[in-house]
Design a protein around this motif. Structure first.
Motif, PDB file in Angstrom:
ATOM      1  N   GLU A   1       0.670  -1.145   0.133  1.00 37.10           N
ATOM      2  CA  GLU A   1       0.117  -0.135   0.321  1.00 37.10           C
ATOM      3  C   GLU A   1       0.737   1.572   0.181  1.00 37.10           C
ATOM      4  O   GLU A   1       1.803   1.198   0.914  1.00 37.10           O
ATOM      5  CB  GLU A   1      -1.018   0.238   1.335  1.00 37.10           C
ATOM      6  CG  GLU A   1      -2.202   1.008   0.936  1.00 37.10           C
ATOM      7  CD  GLU A   1      -2.058   2.245   1.004  1.00 37.10           C
ATOM      8  OE1 GLU A   1      -2.655   2.574  -0.710  1.00 37.10           O
ATOM      9  OE2 GLU A   1      -1.677   2.526   1.612  1.00 37.10           O
ATOM     10  N   SER A   2       1.118   2.146  -1.469  1.00 36.98           N
ATOM     11  CA  SER A   2       2.178   2.679  -1.236  1.00 36.98           C
ATOM     12  C   SER A   2       1.851   3.994  -0.018  1.00 36.98           C
ATOM     13  O   SER A   2       2.433   5.395  -0.037  1.00 36.98           O
ATOM     14  CB  SER A   2       1.767   3.423  -2.741  1.00 36.98           C
ATOM     15  OG  SER A   2       0.999   3.784  -3.448  1.00 36.98           O
ATOM     16  N   THR A   3       0.537   4.412   0.207  1.00 36.92           N
ATOM     17  CA  THR A   3       0.105   5.465   1.207  1.00 36.92           C
ATOM     18  C   THR A   3       0.514   5.112   2.446  1.00 36.92           C
ATOM     19  O   THR A   3       1.629   5.614   3.427  1.00 36.92           O
ATOM     20  CB  THR A   3      -1.325   6.398   0.796  1.00 36.92           C
ATOM     21  OG1 THR A   3      -1.806   4.905   1.822  1.00 36.92           O
ATOM     22  CG2 THR A   3      -1.574   6.420   0.256  1.00 36.92           C
ATOM     23  N   ALA A   4       0.666   3.444   3.028  1.00 42.14           N
ATOM     24  CA  ALA A   4       1.098   3.409   4.300  1.00 42.14           C
ATOM     25  C   ALA A   4       2.662   3.250   4.420  1.00 42.14           C
ATOM     26  O   ALA A   4       3.284   3.388   4.916  1.00 42.14           O
ATOM     27  CB  ALA A   4       0.281   1.692   3.974  1.00 42.14           C
ATOM     28  N   MET A   5       3.287   2.656   2.365  1.00 44.51           N
ATOM     29  CA  MET A   5       4.678   2.772   2.871  1.00 44.51           C
ATOM     30  C   MET A   5       5.406   4.085   2.894  1.00 44.51           C
ATOM     31  O   MET A   5       6.723   3.973   3.890  1.00 44.51           O
ATOM     32  CB  MET A   5       4.839   2.366   1.611  1.00 44.51           C
ATOM     33  CG  MET A   5       5.060   1.071   1.175  1.00 44.51           C
ATOM     34  SD  MET A   5       5.566  -0.032  -0.251  1.00 44.51           S
ATOM     35  CE  MET A   5       5.230  -1.506  -0.783  1.00 44.51           C
ATOM     36  N   SER A   6       4.338   4.661   1.837  1.00 46.94           N
ATOM     37  CA  SER A   6       5.359   6.087   2.535  1.00 46.94           C
ATOM     38  C   SER A   6       5.693   7.453   3.754  1.00 46.94           C
ATOM     39  O   SER A   6       6.621   7.765   4.168  1.00 46.94           O
ATOM     40  CB  SER A   6       4.334   7.187   1.113  1.00 46.94           C
ATOM     41  OG  SER A   6       4.498   8.721   1.796  1.00 46.94           O
TER      42      SER A   6
END
Length: 223
Positions: free
Chosen positions: A50-55
């Motif tokens: 999940e890109s937002t979580a990784m960010s």
């Protein structure tokens, strides 16, 4: 032949399968959760997830700036799905506070192929990966809507192979795999299949980067 040591960003996402695929491709794989572990690797895989979580987690673990610095210095990187989003310099349909590393000049649209229930598999030809079509698995996948100078499109899927929205089409369909110098990105998940050819391709990129400058044909051509 030297065995390259490649890290897998291990904050969230499909870490174990990427490590398995890298080992099958002839690399030494190691998880990266802190700056000291990043310092010990030659290249980095940013997995799907999940890109937002990784960010957010990159900020929490004080890893965003160290990874960005290494990428700007020329560290080879491979991003799959969410990893593709994090490598892009423009992200559509993301959160306002979401950050990306901006090392590949391209516009990526999050979840472009639809929701989890819209996941699909389809064979695609990948330029530079021999052995026939690769069975690509798309899970809440992005696609690329624009590529900039130096980015080479190496994989597309035909429009209609999925139930996504219009847009993101290159000469051969929707853009789902690109290479820019020592950076590789795919909107699909090669790590969830037993086929290690995409990871072998990346390991070859890492070895080539260690041997000297990347050949011009591998850098791609400007728009």
């Amino acid at each position: 032949m030297t065995v390259p040591r490649i890290g897998v960003l291990a904050l969230q996402g499909d870490v174990v399968d990427h490590m398995r695929a890298l080992e099958a491709a002839g690399a030494e794989a190691t998880p990266v959760r802190r700056a000291s572990e990043l310092d010990a690797v030659e290249a980095l895989v940013i997995p799907g997830g999940e890109s937002t979580a990784m960010s957010r987690l990159l900020e929490v673990f004080d890893l965003f700036d160290p990874v960005k610095k290494r990428l700007d210095e020329g560290m080879p990187a491979f991003g799959s799905c969410a990893g593709m989003i994090l490598l892009a310099d423009e992200v559509l349909d993301g959160r306002p506070d979401q950050r990306s590393f901006g090392v590949i000049p391209m516009t990526v649209r999050r979840n472009a192929f639809g929701r989890q229930v819209d996941s699909f598999e389809t064979p695609i030809a990948i330029d530079g990966v021999p052995g026939g079509p690769f069975e690509a698995v798309f899970i809440r996948a992005p696609w690329v809507e624009r590529v900039g100078a130096g980015v080479r499109v190496i994989g597309t899927v035909e429009a209609g192979a999925e139930s996504g929205r219009d847009g993101g089409e290159g000469p051969g369909g929707r853009i789902v795999a690109v290479r820019a110098g020592v950076c590789l990105a795919t909107s699909f998940h090669p790590e969830v299949t037993p086929d290690a050819r995409v990871h072998e391709y990346f390991v070859g990129m890492v070895r080539g980067a260690n041997a000297g400058p990347v050949e011009q044909e591998e850098r791609g051509t400007p728009e």
